[in-house]
Design a protein around this motif. Structure first.
Motif, PDB file in Angstrom:
ATOM      1  N   ARG A 101     -10.523 -69.783 -36.840  1.00 22.92           N
ATOM      2  CA  ARG A 101     -10.849 -68.057 -37.523  1.00 22.92           C
ATOM      3  C   ARG A 101     -12.153 -68.508 -35.403  1.00 22.92           C
ATOM      4  O   ARG A 101     -12.524 -70.595 -35.920  1.00 22.92           O
ATOM      5  N   ASP A 102     -13.061 -67.715 -35.708  1.00 27.09           N
ATOM      6  CA  ASP A 102     -14.480 -67.987 -34.899  1.00 27.09           C
ATOM      7  C   ASP A 102     -15.628 -67.652 -36.059  1.00 27.09           C
ATOM      8  O   ASP A 102     -15.543 -67.026 -36.455  1.00 27.09           O
ATOM      9  N   GLY A 103     -16.492 -68.461 -36.232  1.00 26.38           N
ATOM     10  CA  GLY A 103     -17.330 -68.447 -37.263  1.00 26.38           C
ATOM     11  C   GLY A 103     -19.198 -69.332 -36.849  1.00 26.38           C
ATOM     12  O   GLY A 103     -18.740 -70.090 -36.035  1.00 26.38           O
ATOM     13  N   PRO A 104     -19.904 -69.067 -38.221  1.00 27.93           N
ATOM     14  CA  PRO A 104     -20.380 -70.092 -37.807  1.00 27.93           C
ATOM     15  C   PRO A 104     -20.486 -71.556 -37.869  1.00 27.93           C
ATOM     16  O   PRO A 104     -21.368 -72.614 -37.100  1.00 27.93           O
ATOM     17  N   HIS A 105     -19.209 -71.992 -38.838  1.00 31.85           N
ATOM     18  CA  HIS A 105     -19.012 -73.096 -38.673  1.00 31.85           C
ATOM     19  C   HIS A 105     -18.219 -74.093 -37.947  1.00 31.85           C
ATOM     20  O   HIS A 105     -17.411 -74.891 -38.310  1.00 31.85           O
ATOM     21  N   ALA A 106     -17.751 -72.855 -37.143  1.00 32.65           N
ATOM     22  CA  ALA A 106     -16.110 -73.372 -36.596  1.00 32.65           C
ATOM     23  C   ALA A 106     -16.218 -74.715 -35.331  1.00 32.65           C
ATOM     24  O   ALA A 106     -15.519 -75.142 -34.774  1.00 32.65           O
ATOM     25  N   SER A 107     -18.491 -74.844 -34.891  1.00 30.80           N
ATOM     26  CA  SER A 107     -17.929 -76.210 -34.482  1.00 30.80           C
ATOM     27  C   SER A 107     -17.735 -77.440 -35.114  1.00 30.80           C
ATOM     28  O   SER A 107     -17.876 -78.373 -34.900  1.00 30.80           O
ATOM     29  N   ASP A 108     -17.571 -77.620 -36.990  1.00 30.97           N
ATOM     30  CA  ASP A 108     -17.420 -77.956 -37.512  1.00 30.97           C
ATOM     31  C   ASP A 108     -15.687 -78.605 -37.894  1.00 30.97           C
ATOM     32  O   ASP A 108     -15.968 -78.909 -38.670  1.00 30.97           O
ATOM     33  N   CYS A 109     -14.958 -77.911 -36.705  1.00 30.24           N
ATOM     34  CA  CYS A 109     -13.253 -77.979 -37.012  1.00 30.24           C
ATOM     35  C   CYS A 109     -12.955 -79.581 -36.295  1.00 30.24           C
ATOM     36  O   CYS A 109     -12.377 -79.518 -36.363  1.00 30.24           O
ATOM     37  N   GLY A 110     -14.079 -80.576 -35.674  1.00 26.07           N
ATOM     38  CA  GLY A 110     -13.469 -81.615 -35.394  1.00 26.07           C
ATOM     39  C   GLY A 110     -12.960 -81.085 -34.294  1.00 26.07           C
ATOM     40  O   GLY A 110     -12.628 -80.193 -32.942  1.00 26.07           O
ATOM     41  N   SER A 111     -10.951 -81.973 -33.583  1.00 24.08           N
ATOM     42  CA  SER A 111     -10.160 -81.439 -32.361  1.00 24.08           C
ATOM     43  C   SER A 111      -9.722 -80.460 -32.544  1.00 24.08           C
ATOM     44  O   SER A 111      -8.956 -80.040 -32.188  1.00 24.08           O
ATOM     45  N   LEU A 112      -9.247 -79.806 -33.661  1.00 22.88           N
ATOM     46  CA  LEU A 112      -9.252 -78.198 -33.366  1.00 22.88           C
ATOM     47  C   LEU A 112      -9.980 -77.229 -33.955  1.00 22.88           C
ATOM     48  O   LEU A 112     -10.181 -76.290 -34.876  1.00 22.88           O
ATOM     49  N   ALA A 113     -10.869 -76.738 -32.458  1.00 20.41           N
ATOM     50  CA  ALA A 113     -12.223 -75.600 -32.477  1.00 20.41           C
ATOM     51  C   ALA A 113     -10.724 -74.862 -31.927  1.00 20.41           C
ATOM     52  O   ALA A 113     -10.112 -74.358 -31.382  1.00 20.41           O
ATOM     53  N   PRO A 114     -11.858 -72.976 -32.281  1.00 21.47           N
ATOM     54  CA  PRO A 114     -10.781 -72.194 -31.883  1.00 21.47           C
ATOM     55  C   PRO A 114     -10.338 -71.795 -29.878  1.00 21.47           C
ATOM     56  O   PRO A 114      -9.529 -71.405 -29.911  1.00 21.47           O
ATOM     57  N   TRP A 115     -11.307 -72.073 -30.012  1.00 25.68           N
ATOM     58  CA  TRP A 115     -11.327 -72.515 -27.985  1.00 25.68           C
ATOM     59  C   TRP A 115     -11.873 -73.273 -28.408  1.00 25.68           C
ATOM     60  O   TRP A 115     -12.388 -74.534 -28.120  1.00 25.68           O
ATOM     61  N   GLN A 116     -10.750 -73.910 -26.937  1.00 23.52           N
ATOM     62  CA  GLN A 116     -11.243 -75.540 -26.575  1.00 23.52           C
ATOM     63  C   GLN A 116     -10.990 -75.218 -24.861  1.00 23.52           C
ATOM     64  O   GLN A 116     -10.250 -74.750 -23.823  1.00 23.52           O
TER      65      GLN A 116
END
Length: 128
Positions: A101-116
């Motif tokens: 998902r994209d969202g306000p905390h998507a940057s906290d996903c570590g190595s698994l961000a929605p867009w790479q």
């Protein structure tokens, strides 16, 4: 040891064009990534990939590619044989949901961000 394994398979469609003596390619594709060490699999699409041949001499060829990728599907691996975290691990599920998902905390996903972003350097040698 299966739990340390990571497999990536994909398919790419590319169009090639020669500009100013340099071969460029534009591509798009899909791929599946099985990350047994992390306990999940994901599928992603690459809507844009641009590459150029940066070295072509003799039988050697080096190609540089950049692009973007978007995760669109994934799930937890449900097997004690390949998932060291056990069935439906909450921490793995949380990381996977974050990457889907994209969202306000998507940057906290570590190595698994929605867009790479993608950066690929390919070395090839022709065999005649």
């Amino acid at each position: 040891e299966l739990e340390g394994t990571r497999l990536l398979a994909g398919m790419t469609l590319r169009a090639y064009v020669d500009l100013l003596g340099v071969e460029f390619a534009y591509g798009t594709g899909i791929q599946a990534d099985l990350r047994l060490e992390e306990g999940f699999w994901v599928a992603s699409a690459t809507p844009a990939e641009l590459s150029a041949v940066i070295f072509d001499r003799g039988s050697w060829r080096v190609q540089l590619a950049v692009g973007i990728s978007r995760i669109f599907a994934g799930d937890v691996v449900d097997s004690f044989l390949v998932d060291p975290n056990g069935f439906q691990s909450d921490s793995v599920r949380q990381q996977l949901n974050c990457g889907l998902r994209d969202g306000p905390h998507a940057s906290d996903c570590g190595s698994l961000a929605p867009w790479q972003g993608l950066l690929n350097l390919t070395f090839a040698r022709r065999v005649d």
